[in-house]
Design a protein around this motif. Structure first.
Motif, mmCIF file in Angstrom:
data_model
loop_
_atom_site.group_PDB
_atom_site.id
_atom_site.type_symbol
_atom_site.label_atom_id
_atom_site.label_comp_id
_atom_site.label_asym_id
_atom_site.label_seq_id
_atom_site.Cartn_x
_atom_site.Cartn_y
_atom_site.Cartn_z
ATOM 1 N N ASP A 76 0.846 -1.187 0.000
ATOM 2 C CA ASP A 76 0.000 0.000 0.000
ATOM 3 C C ASP A 76 0.884 1.240 0.000
ATOM 4 N N LEU A 77 0.855 2.002 -1.073
ATOM 5 C CA LEU A 77 1.706 3.182 -1.180
ATOM 6 C C LEU A 77 1.387 4.226 -0.118
ATOM 7 N N ASP A 78 0.157 4.268 0.362
ATOM 8 C CA ASP A 78 -0.244 5.283 1.327
ATOM 9 C C ASP A 78 0.213 4.975 2.740
ATOM 10 N N THR A 79 0.221 3.706 3.104
ATOM 11 C CA THR A 79 0.564 3.339 4.484
ATOM 12 C C THR A 79 1.951 2.730 4.624
ATOM 13 N N GLY A 80 2.485 2.147 3.534
ATOM 14 C CA GLY A 80 3.755 1.442 3.607
ATOM 15 C C GLY A 80 3.617 0.000 4.062
ATOM 16 N N LYS A 81 2.394 -0.469 4.176
ATOM 17 C CA LYS A 81 2.154 -1.818 4.694
ATOM 18 C C LYS A 81 2.082 -2.851 3.575
ATOM 19 N N VAL A 82 2.728 -3.983 3.803
ATOM 20 C CA VAL A 82 2.672 -5.125 2.890
ATOM 21 C C VAL A 82 1.702 -6.159 3.448
ATOM 22 N N SER A 83 0.775 -6.602 2.588
ATOM 23 C CA SER A 83 -0.181 -7.634 2.979
ATOM 24 C C SER A 83 0.005 -8.835 2.067
#
Length: 241
Positions: free
Chosen positions: A232-239
Motif C-alpha cells: 500500500d503506497l499510502d501506508t507502507g504496509k505489505v499484505s
C-alpha cells in the motif's frame, strides 16, 4: 567456454544477474545436487541463511515491514562493517520480484540491509525468463528461502494494461505479460478494478515462478516458499495475498 568453479559461481553470483547467463551456467555446469553441495560447503552461507526455514524467512520479512510502516525502523546491516562483510560473497535470506516503481524499494520497505535480499525489479513485477533465471540462481545457488512477488497499489503498468491502446518501443511487451492477470480480474468480484487486477497479476506471476523446475523442486522439498504480496503506497504496509 566457461571454466568457472562452483565456488567461484557462488562468490561471483551477483555478476550474472539481469541476463540469461545464470540459467545457462546452472544448466550446463551444476546439477541440483552439486549446487546444494557447493552451497553447504560455504560457512558464510550456513551462518546466514541455511539455518532458516522458509516460514522463518517470511516472518523476518514481514516483521521488517511492520517496523517500517509503524515508523520504528532499525535499518540493519547498512554500516561499513556490513559492507566489508558482504563484499566478497552474498547469502540473501529472501528474494523479491518487485515492480520497478521508484516508490517501492525492497530493502527499505522490509527494513533490511546490504546482502539481506536478492531483488529483481521490472515494471509490473513480471516473471520474465530473465527474472525467473535470476531467481533460480538466487534460490538454488545463493540459498534464499522465500520469494515474495510484490505488487503495489496504483501500479501504472497494470493500469496501462487495463486501459489498452498502442505503446511505443518495448512497452507493449510488458503489457502483453500483464494481460493474463488483468483478464482474470475481470471475472472476479470487487469494486476496485485496478486493485483486483494488480493482485490477480501477482498471483499469476507466483504461478509462473512455481512452474520453474528448479524452484518447483525446492518448494517440493520445503526448502523454498513462493508467495504474493501487495504494498500500500499510502501506508507502507505489505499484505500477503
Amino acid at each position: 567456454m566457461f571454466n568457472t568453479s562452483r565456488r567461484q559461481l557462488i562468490r561471483y553470483g551477483g555478476g550474472f544477474l539481469g541476463t540469461g547467463l545464470a540459467a545457462t551456467v546452472l544448466g550446463s555446469q551444476l546439477s541440483q545436487t552439486n549446487a546444494q553441495t557447493a552451497v553447504n560447503s560455504e560457512p558464510w552461507l550456513t551462518a546466514q541463511n541455511q539455518g532458516l526455514n522458509p516460514d522463518q524467512a517470511l516472518t523476518m520479512l514481514m516483521e521488517g515491514n511492520q517496523r517500517f510502516w509503524e515508523r520504528r525502523k532499525k535499518s540493519p546491516n547498512r554500516d561499513q562493517a556490513r559492507l566489508t562483510e558482504v563484499a566478497e560473497s552474498q547469502a540473501p535470506f529472501a528474494a523479491i520480484l518487485g515492480c520497478a516503481d521508484s516508490r517501492v524499494p525492497a530493502e527499505i520497505v522490509f527494513d533490511q540491509g546490504l546482502g539481506d535480499l536478492f531483488v529483481c525489479r521490472v515494471a509490473g513485477n513480471l516473471a520474465t525468463s530473465e527474472e525467473i533465471g535470476s531467481l533460480e540462481f538466487g534460490t538454488l545457488v545463493l540459498g534464499a528461502k522465500v520469494i515474495v512477488v510484490l505488487g503495489h497499489s496504483r501500479c501504472g503498468a497494470v493500469k496501462a494494461t487495463i486501459e489498452g491502446g498502442r505503446f511505443p518501443g518495448q512497452i507493449g511487451r510488458l503489457i502483453d505479460g500483464l494481460q493474463v492477470g488483468v483478464d482474470r480480474a475481470e471475472r472476479q468480484p470487487g469494486s476496485n478494478k485496478l486493485e483486483r487486477a494488480i493482485k490477480s497479476n501477482v498471483i499469476y506471476q507466483v504461478e509462473k515462478l512455481g512452474k520453474s523446475p528448479v524452484m518447483g523442486d525446492l518448494v517440493d522439498k520445503k526448502q523454498l516458499k513462493i508467495v504474493g504480496a501487495y504494498y500500500d503506497l499510502d501506508t507502507g504496509k505489505v499484505s500477503l495475498i
